[in-house]
Motif scaffolding. Structure first.
Motif, PDB file in Angstrom:
ATOM      1  N   GLY A 169       0.794  -1.219   0.000  1.00 49.24           N
ATOM      2  CA  GLY A 169       0.000   0.000   0.000  1.00 49.24           C
ATOM      3  C   GLY A 169       0.828   1.272   0.000  1.00 49.24           C
ATOM      4  N   LYS A 170       2.164   1.150   0.004  1.00 52.07           N
ATOM      5  CA  LYS A 170       3.058   2.320   0.025  1.00 52.07           C
ATOM      6  C   LYS A 170       2.695   3.282   1.155  1.00 52.07           C
ATOM      7  N   LYS A 185      -7.407  -2.104   3.795  1.00 53.14           N
ATOM      8  CA  LYS A 185      -6.861  -3.251   3.061  1.00 53.14           C
ATOM      9  C   LYS A 185      -5.596  -3.847   3.656  1.00 53.14           C
ATOM     10  N   ILE A 186      -4.813  -3.055   4.361  1.00 45.73           N
ATOM     11  CA  ILE A 186      -3.511  -3.535   4.845  1.00 45.73           C
ATOM     12  C   ILE A 186      -3.564  -3.750   6.350  1.00 45.73           C
ATOM     13  N   PRO A 187      -3.454  -5.022   6.787  1.00 43.70           N
ATOM     14  CA  PRO A 187      -3.525  -5.318   8.231  1.00 43.70           C
ATOM     15  C   PRO A 187      -2.390  -4.646   9.011  1.00 43.70           C
ATOM     16  N   GLU A 242       0.963  -6.545   8.930  1.00 49.06           N
ATOM     17  CA  GLU A 242       1.839  -6.333   7.776  1.00 49.06           C
ATOM     18  C   GLU A 242       2.629  -5.033   7.929  1.00 49.06           C
ATOM     19  N   GLN A 243       1.978  -4.011   8.434  1.00 42.17           N
ATOM     20  CA  GLN A 243       2.646  -2.726   8.624  1.00 42.17           C
ATOM     21  C   GLN A 243       3.739  -2.841   9.686  1.00 42.17           C
ATOM     22  N   ARG A 274       4.473   3.363  12.832  1.00 38.42           N
ATOM     23  CA  ARG A 274       3.253   4.168  12.845  1.00 38.42           C
ATOM     24  C   ARG A 274       2.140   3.426  12.115  1.00 38.42           C
ATOM     25  N   ALA A 275       2.082   2.129  12.397  1.00 40.01           N
ATOM     26  CA  ALA A 275       1.028   1.282  11.830  1.00 40.01           C
ATOM     27  C   ALA A 275      -0.329   1.789  12.310  1.00 40.01           C
TER      28      ALA A 275
END
Length: 189
Positions: A43-44, A106-108, A111-112, A100-101
């Motif tokens: 997701g950049k 869409k991005i769990p 993952e961050q 800073r997740a």
């Protein structure tokens, strides 16, 4: 590719108390941080950022750690407080990698957070390739909100770790590694 594989086979962490000046600085530090940021990032989002501690800033950060430790451990001896203060004074450069997740459609979060861990590992490998050594540590103050607030982290940010960087004071020796047969399995086998 052989050089890369050789580097990866030889890289190992060096405790901060065995790191000295020089450490990466100026353009070299900028390059190290840019390389560190080249990690998988679904997701950049760039779900991490850097806080560089060097020079007098290390002393200021060390005083914060000592003050908070003393406040939370009033029975601690001056030697214990000094030990905690020195945690951020051994290596000439320390990079705080801040996760800073944040919730995303869409991005769990996981993952961050893993992306922030990949940043720390990239930093260690790049530092080693530049002729330095380092160590990725957390310590108690990585989880202490008083310290994190004083270091400028937002309430929804966490410290993925402090990467201590410098020149090793002695030859780097390896440590025991896992037995591969104990940690590898093949699905369906």
């Amino acid at each position: 590719m052989t050089d890369t594989l050789s580097l990866l086979k030889l890289r190992r962490s060096v405790p901060p108390q065995f790191l000295t000046a020089p450490g990466p600085d100026g353009a070299q530090l900028d390059e190290l941080l840019a390389i560190s940021a080249r990690v998988p990032d679904h997701g950049k989002l760039a779900p991490w950022r850097f806080i560089v501690f060097k020079g007098a800033a290390r002393e200021e950060a060390a005083e914060i750690v000592a003050r908070v430790f003393r406040e939370k451990n009033p029975q601690a001896s001056e030697d214990q407080v000094e030990f905690e203060r020195k945690r951020l004074l051994h290596a000439p450069v320390i990079v705080g990698v801040v996760s800073r997740a944040r919730q995303h459609a869409k991005i769990p979060l996981w993952e961050q957070e893993l992306s922030a861990g990949a940043v720390c590992m990239n930093m260690l490998v790049a530092a080693y390739a530049m002729g330095y050594a380092g160590s990725w540590l957390t310590n108690w103050f990585s989880f202490d909100r008083s310290v994190l607030n004083a270091f400028g982290l937002a309430e929804d940010e966490r410290m993925a770790g402090f990467v201590h960087l410098g020149t090793p004071t002695a030859p780097i020796t390896d440590r025991d590694r896992p037995v591969m047969a104990d940690i590898v399995s093949y699905y369906g086998a």
